[in-house]
Write a protein that holds these residues in place. Structure first.
Motif, short mmCIF file in Angstrom:
data_model
loop_
_atom_site.label_atom_id
_atom_site.label_comp_id
_atom_site.label_asym_id
_atom_site.label_seq_id
_atom_site.Cartn_x
_atom_site.Cartn_y
_atom_site.Cartn_z
N MET A 215 1.18 -1.09 0.07
CA MET A 215 0.11 -0.24 -0.55
C MET A 215 1.20 0.85 -0.22
O MET A 215 0.99 2.61 -0.64
CB MET A 215 -1.20 0.15 1.31
CG MET A 215 -1.63 1.36 1.26
SD MET A 215 -3.24 1.18 0.24
CE MET A 215 -4.11 -0.21 0.39
N LYS A 216 2.40 0.68 0.75
CA LYS A 216 3.02 2.30 0.62
C LYS A 216 3.47 2.82 -0.31
O LYS A 216 3.21 3.64 -0.80
CB LYS A 216 3.80 2.02 1.70
CG LYS A 216 4.85 3.38 2.23
CD LYS A 216 3.52 3.96 3.61
CE LYS A 216 4.49 5.19 3.71
NZ LYS A 216 4.18 6.06 4.55
N LEU B 250 2.22 2.10 -3.56
CA LEU B 250 0.91 2.95 -3.90
C LEU B 250 0.48 3.89 -4.16
O LEU B 250 0.61 4.83 -4.95
CB LEU B 250 -0.79 1.97 -4.19
CG LEU B 250 -1.70 2.40 -4.78
CD1 LEU B 250 -1.41 2.44 -6.34
CD2 LEU B 250 -2.89 1.92 -4.30
N SER B 251 0.63 4.16 -2.89
CA SER B 251 0.33 6.00 -1.66
C SER B 251 1.75 6.60 -2.46
O SER B 251 1.87 7.50 -2.65
CB SER B 251 0.26 5.67 -0.78
OG SER B 251 0.28 6.91 -0.07
N VAL C 199 -6.27 6.18 -0.41
CA VAL C 199 -5.09 5.16 0.00
C VAL C 199 -4.14 6.25 0.14
O VAL C 199 -3.47 5.17 1.23
CB VAL C 199 -4.42 5.30 -1.74
CG1 VAL C 199 -3.19 4.59 -1.86
CG2 VAL C 199 -5.68 4.96 -2.53
N LEU D 191 -4.59 5.11 4.11
CA LEU D 191 -4.80 3.51 4.41
C LEU D 191 -3.62 3.42 4.85
O LEU D 191 -3.57 2.52 5.26
CB LEU D 191 -5.17 2.37 3.51
CG LEU D 191 -6.60 2.22 3.44
CD1 LEU D 191 -7.55 1.57 1.38
CD2 LEU D 191 -7.67 1.42 4.39
N ALA D 192 -2.92 4.07 3.88
CA ALA D 192 -1.28 3.85 3.86
C ALA D 192 -0.87 3.94 5.31
O ALA D 192 -0.28 3.34 6.13
CB ALA D 192 -0.59 3.93 2.67
#
Length: 159
Positions: free
Chosen positions: A1-2, A4-5, A143, A146-147
């Motif tokens: 997720m990181k 993507l962020s 996003v 969430l990260a």
């Protein structure tokens, strides 16, 4: 997720630079045409408003990414680390619930037929383009949030 962020933030920064530069050029041109050439640009106000909306939603998303949004932290500063972590998790979960709620309705709104056929008054731009700033900016913000939440949860596991 990181990752993507981080990837989204690179896109957001590039887009923000282009949009801000475009807005500065358009406003400067509008002033020049209006006051020096006595021939105002009829479309400049509308375009600059659309650019400002996009910049605002992208900037808000980046603010969540880098935790630079305005906040009142007096309570969090005077509690223990475990309580601080719990408060941060609760805050992130509340923001996520709010974003998901707003995202649902913003996508529903932008994809509705009434927006699909609507055009702007000066440049006849389909209004789904400027209105898309809302769901796109909020999706990016979700996003990033969430990260950040996953980082908080991982920090607790590491301790």
């Amino acid at each position: 997720m990181k990752t993507l962020s981080n990837g989204i933030s690179i896109i957001e920064k590039s887009l923000a630079v282009v949009l801000m530069f475009s807005m500065a050029v358009i406003v400067t041109m509008a002033v020049f045409f209006r006051y020096f050439l006595n021939s105002p640009l009829s479309w400049a106000g509308e375009v600059s408003i659309f650019l400002l909306v996009w910049i605002s939603f992208i900037g808000g998303s980046l603010g969540l990414k880098y935790k630079s949004q305005a906040s009142v932290t007096i309570l969090v500063e005077y509690v223990s680390l475990s309580v601080k972590r719990i408060l941060l998790i609760i805050g992130h979960l509340l923001m996520l619930m709010f974003l998901i709620f707003i995202l649902y309705y913003s996508y529903k709104w932008v994809l509705s037929p009434s927006v699909g056929f609507q055009k702007s008054s000066a440049i006849l731009l389909p209004m789904w383009i400027p209105f898309s700033a809302v769901p796109i900016g909020l999706t990016f913000a979700t996003v990033h949030l969430l990260a950040n939440l996953l980082d908080i949860l991982r920090e607790g596991d590491a301790k």
